[in-house]
Design a protein around this motif. Structure first.
Motif, mmCIF file in Angstrom:
data_model
loop_
_atom_site.group_PDB
_atom_site.id
_atom_site.type_symbol
_atom_site.label_atom_id
_atom_site.label_comp_id
_atom_site.label_asym_id
_atom_site.label_seq_id
_atom_site.Cartn_x
_atom_site.Cartn_y
_atom_site.Cartn_z
ATOM 1 N N GLY A 82 0.357 -1.091 -0.093
ATOM 2 C CA GLY A 82 -0.171 0.389 0.257
ATOM 3 C C GLY A 82 0.683 1.253 -0.133
ATOM 4 O O GLY A 82 2.266 0.790 0.717
ATOM 5 N N LEU A 83 0.105 2.533 -0.012
ATOM 6 C CA LEU A 83 1.411 4.051 -0.390
ATOM 7 C C LEU A 83 0.337 4.429 -0.169
ATOM 8 O O LEU A 83 -0.860 4.768 -0.149
ATOM 9 N N GLY A 84 0.746 5.044 0.613
ATOM 10 C CA GLY A 84 0.296 6.683 0.722
ATOM 11 C C GLY A 84 0.009 7.700 -0.418
ATOM 12 O O GLY A 84 1.302 7.790 -0.768
ATOM 13 N N GLY A 85 -0.114 8.887 -0.192
ATOM 14 C CA GLY A 85 -0.394 10.280 -1.209
ATOM 15 C C GLY A 85 -0.829 11.194 -0.683
ATOM 16 O O GLY A 85 -1.507 11.220 0.268
ATOM 17 N N ARG A 108 0.144 11.354 -11.798
ATOM 18 C CA ARG A 108 1.093 11.626 -10.734
ATOM 19 C C ARG A 108 1.287 10.016 -9.832
ATOM 20 O O ARG A 108 2.240 9.309 -10.058
ATOM 21 N N THR A 109 -0.193 10.172 -9.869
ATOM 22 C CA THR A 109 -0.660 8.885 -9.145
ATOM 23 C C THR A 109 -0.109 7.478 -10.149
ATOM 24 O O THR A 109 0.242 6.141 -9.264
ATOM 25 N N LEU A 110 -0.513 7.310 -11.147
ATOM 26 C CA LEU A 110 -0.139 6.632 -11.779
ATOM 27 C C LEU A 110 1.058 5.650 -12.122
ATOM 28 O O LEU A 110 1.600 4.902 -12.089
ATOM 29 N N SER A 111 1.987 7.272 -11.576
ATOM 30 C CA SER A 111 3.403 7.067 -12.185
ATOM 31 C C SER A 111 4.231 6.327 -11.135
ATOM 32 O O SER A 111 5.093 5.503 -10.640
ATOM 33 N N PHE A 112 3.530 5.900 -9.551
ATOM 34 C CA PHE A 112 4.317 5.417 -8.748
ATOM 35 C C PHE A 112 4.002 3.835 -8.908
ATOM 36 O O PHE A 112 4.662 3.327 -8.293
ATOM 37 N N ASP A 165 5.601 2.895 -11.778
ATOM 38 C CA ASP A 165 6.363 2.383 -12.112
ATOM 39 C C ASP A 165 7.796 1.733 -10.903
ATOM 40 O O ASP A 165 8.868 1.795 -11.314
ATOM 41 N N TYR A 166 8.190 2.790 -9.718
ATOM 42 C CA TYR A 166 8.965 2.746 -8.901
ATOM 43 C C TYR A 166 8.435 1.475 -7.615
ATOM 44 O O TYR A 166 9.133 0.549 -6.927
ATOM 45 N N ALA A 167 6.909 1.586 -7.454
ATOM 46 C CA ALA A 167 6.605 0.735 -6.405
ATOM 47 C C ALA A 167 5.875 -0.651 -7.260
ATOM 48 O O ALA A 167 5.833 -2.124 -5.962
ATOM 49 N N GLY A 168 6.066 -0.979 -8.288
ATOM 50 C CA GLY A 168 5.183 -2.061 -8.912
ATOM 51 C C GLY A 168 3.735 -2.247 -8.884
ATOM 52 O O GLY A 168 3.144 -0.626 -8.489
ATOM 53 N N ASP A 169 3.061 -2.798 -8.630
ATOM 54 C CA ASP A 169 1.786 -2.669 -8.874
ATOM 55 C C ASP A 169 1.435 -3.786 -7.623
ATOM 56 O O ASP A 169 2.020 -4.104 -7.019
ATOM 57 N N TYR A 170 0.674 -2.579 -6.853
ATOM 58 C CA TYR A 170 0.014 -2.949 -5.597
ATOM 59 C C TYR A 170 -1.373 -2.584 -4.901
ATOM 60 O O TYR A 170 -2.030 -3.074 -5.895
ATOM 61 N N GLN A 171 -1.904 -2.924 -4.346
ATOM 62 C CA GLN A 171 -3.327 -3.221 -3.695
ATOM 63 C C GLN A 171 -4.000 -1.960 -3.393
ATOM 64 O O GLN A 171 -4.968 -1.971 -3.582
ATOM 65 N N ARG A 172 -3.100 -1.053 -2.245
ATOM 66 C CA ARG A 172 -3.898 -0.284 -2.166
ATOM 67 C C ARG A 172 -3.386 1.094 -2.114
ATOM 68 O O ARG A 172 -2.792 1.511 -2.270
ATOM 69 N N GLN A 173 -4.126 2.494 -2.183
ATOM 70 C CA GLN A 173 -4.080 3.578 -1.973
ATOM 71 C C GLN A 173 -4.328 4.511 -2.035
ATOM 72 O O GLN A 173 -5.935 4.987 -1.332
ATOM 73 N N LEU A 174 -4.190 4.944 -0.234
ATOM 74 C CA LEU A 174 -4.547 6.643 0.393
ATOM 75 C C LEU A 174 -3.908 7.515 0.250
ATOM 76 O O LEU A 174 -3.609 7.844 0.200
ATOM 77 N N PHE A 175 -5.070 8.490 0.319
ATOM 78 C CA PHE A 175 -4.404 9.971 -0.080
ATOM 79 C C PHE A 175 -5.215 10.112 1.800
ATOM 80 O O PHE A 175 -5.720 10.519 2.254
ATOM 81 N N LEU A 176 -4.479 11.863 1.975
ATOM 82 C CA LEU A 176 -4.298 12.409 2.478
ATOM 83 C C LEU A 176 -4.763 13.733 2.145
ATOM 84 O O LEU A 176 -4.490 14.388 1.117
ATOM 85 N N ILE A 177 -6.305 14.368 2.725
ATOM 86 C CA ILE A 177 -6.571 15.478 1.623
ATOM 87 C C ILE A 177 -6.786 16.547 2.936
ATOM 88 O O ILE A 177 -7.498 17.131 2.703
ATOM 89 N N PRO A 195 -12.403 6.742 -10.969
ATOM 90 C CA PRO A 195 -12.510 5.714 -11.854
ATOM 91 C C PRO A 195 -11.931 5.736 -12.934
ATOM 92 O O PRO A 195 -11.367 4.671 -13.327
ATOM 93 N N VAL A 196 -10.565 6.787 -12.782
ATOM 94 C CA VAL A 196 -9.565 6.441 -14.481
ATOM 95 C C VAL A 196 -8.272 5.602 -14.308
ATOM 96 O O VAL A 196 -8.115 4.817 -14.262
ATOM 97 N N LEU A 197 -8.273 6.312 -12.811
ATOM 98 C CA LEU A 197 -7.268 5.232 -11.557
ATOM 99 C C LEU A 197 -7.317 3.603 -11.740
ATOM 100 O O LEU A 197 -6.473 2.586 -12.109
ATOM 101 N N ARG A 198 -8.552 3.031 -11.383
ATOM 102 C CA ARG A 198 -9.073 1.659 -11.666
ATOM 103 C C ARG A 198 -8.601 1.306 -12.465
ATOM 104 O O ARG A 198 -8.472 0.444 -13.117
ATOM 105 N N LYS A 199 -9.651 1.595 -13.647
ATOM 106 C CA LYS A 199 -8.999 1.481 -15.160
ATOM 107 C C LYS A 199 -7.890 1.380 -15.608
ATOM 108 O O LYS A 199 -7.277 0.059 -15.721
ATOM 109 N N GLU A 200 -6.795 2.390 -15.511
ATOM 110 C CA GLU A 200 -5.578 2.206 -15.955
ATOM 111 C C GLU A 200 -4.694 1.216 -15.048
ATOM 112 O O GLU A 200 -3.465 0.678 -15.687
ATOM 113 N N PHE A 201 -5.080 1.466 -13.858
ATOM 114 C CA PHE A 201 -4.000 0.219 -12.917
ATOM 115 C C PHE A 201 -4.724 -0.569 -13.517
ATOM 116 O O PHE A 201 -3.483 -1.557 -13.423
ATOM 117 N N ALA A 202 -5.535 -1.204 -13.951
ATOM 118 C CA ALA A 202 -5.829 -2.894 -14.361
ATOM 119 C C ALA A 202 -5.254 -2.614 -15.626
ATOM 120 O O ALA A 202 -4.613 -4.604 -15.824
#
Length: 364
Positions: free
Chosen positions: A234-237, A288-292, A294-306, A329-336
């Motif tokens: 999982g990654l924060g953002g 920017r989030t899709l670029s994660f 590139d260095y973390a590989g395919d991952y399972q959880r993305q949490l954002f601080l807002i 919705p775009v991230l779900r599609k692109e990460f798949a």
């Protein structure tokens, strides 16, 4: 892939108005944010644990239990449960109760915390942080998995014939993530047990996060839990959005400049260049989030601080609308796209129950 929000629960004055919410207002705002997370179609709401001003989430399971009664679908988690200063018996009890209240919609992230005084407040020594983490977690696992526990260790009184009540829902403990900003021993612990590893990610450059995630993946494979790309990451953002990037930058700048953690330090532009902080348009957040990956590989959880630094609740809810409508919705599609079939989804209570049943059927 799961998307959600994590909050640190700070009570900070709005630098544009000077108004500081009361603790009650901040707690109620946190509940409203969690409900909005579900409304806009995100998957996870996670709260931190702090025992000092200017923070209010000193009792995460109390807060999450209340939110559980007001929601139906989202996973309720923590962005830190202090494994060092909390009694493992109490952690086991609290999260078992929360499992039952939420019909299994719960997991947790264990961490050491980064506030030195909290250790003596709870009778511990910060110099023993890593040994505390290892010993307490070893006990916590046994409490969730054994009917009667006899145990002795260095940091708490022994247990004789202790039985957890209530037992985990369906006999399956909540999934555990181990969260870290900079500690390789935490990545090692997560890998050893085959648990999830959450890289906080919001304060450090991509090169650091890459090293931590790679270490965890390598050790996960070393311990025989699967291939490195099957490790649970999982990654924060951290994001702030407006339809026009220049408007986002202008609006967020006073909040950044006066934030409790990094205010009066690097400029907004410097911090955004060196960390995952993204202030701009929804498309910039997507890119920017899709670029994660590139260095973390395919991952399972993305949490954002807002919701930190004094941002008004109205603005935070607007951020959630943008995440739910334009970004996730775009991230779900692109990460798949291009995600290998062998890469698992993030564990849920339902998937863990199925895995336990399948394992039982395989036993001779």
């Amino acid at each position: 892939m799961q998307f959600g929000i994590f909050t640190v629960g700070d009570v900070t004055a709005d630098p544009t108005t000077g108004r500081k919410p009361t603790e009650a207002e901040r707690i109620r705002a946190t509940v409203a944010i969690a409900r909005k997370v579900e409304e806009v179609g995100l998957d996870v709401f996670a709260t931190g644990e702090h025992h000092n001003p200017p923070f209010v989430p000193s009792s995460p399971t109390t807060l999450l239990g209340y939110i559980a009664a007001l929601t139906q679908r989202i996973i309720l988690s923590t962005s830190t449960t202090l494994i060092t200063t909390n009694d493992p018996v109490k952690i086991a009890e609290d999260f078992s109760v929360l499992q039952h209240l939420s019909d299994g919609r719960v997991d947790l992230m264990l961490g050491r915390g980064n506030t030195g005084p909290v250790y003596p407040w709870f009778g511990q020594d910060i110099r023993a942080a890593i040994p505390l983490t290892v010993e307490h977690y070893r006990l916590l696992r046994r409490l969730w998995r054994e009917q009667s526990v006899d145990w002795s260790g260095e940091f708490r009184t022994p247990l004789q014939g202790f039985t957890l009540a209530p037992q985990p829902l369906d006999g399956v403990p909540p999934f555990v993530w181990h969260g870290s900003i900079r500690t390789p021993e935490v990545a090692e612990l997560a890998a050893y047990y085959g648990d999830g590893f959450f890289a906080n990610h919001i304060f450090w450059p991509a090169t650091h996060t890459k090293r931590m995630v790679q270490l965890y993946r390598q050790r996960f494979e070393h311990y025989g839990h699967g291939s490195a790309d099957q490790a649970i990451v999982g990654l924060g953002g951290q994001v702030f959005m407006r339809p026009r990037s220049q408007d986002a930058i202008a609006e967020f700048r006073p909040y950044f400049d006066n934030a409790p953690v990094y205010g009066h330090g690097p400029s907004l532009e410097e911090f955004a260049a060196e960390t995952p902080l993204t202030v701009g348009s929804p498309q910039q957040v997507i890119d920017r989030t899709l670029s994660f990956r590139d260095y973390a590989g395919d991952y399972q959880r993305q949490l954002f601080l807002i919701d930190h630094a004094g941002l008004p609740l109205k603005v935070v809810l607007e951020q959630l609308d943008l995440l739910g409508e334009e970004v996730v919705p775009v991230l779900r599609k692109e990460f798949a796209i291009g995600r290998p079939d062998r890469v698992p989804d993030a564990p849920t209570h339902e998937s863990l129950v199925r895995a336990a049943a399948e394992s039982a059927e395989e036993q001779p």
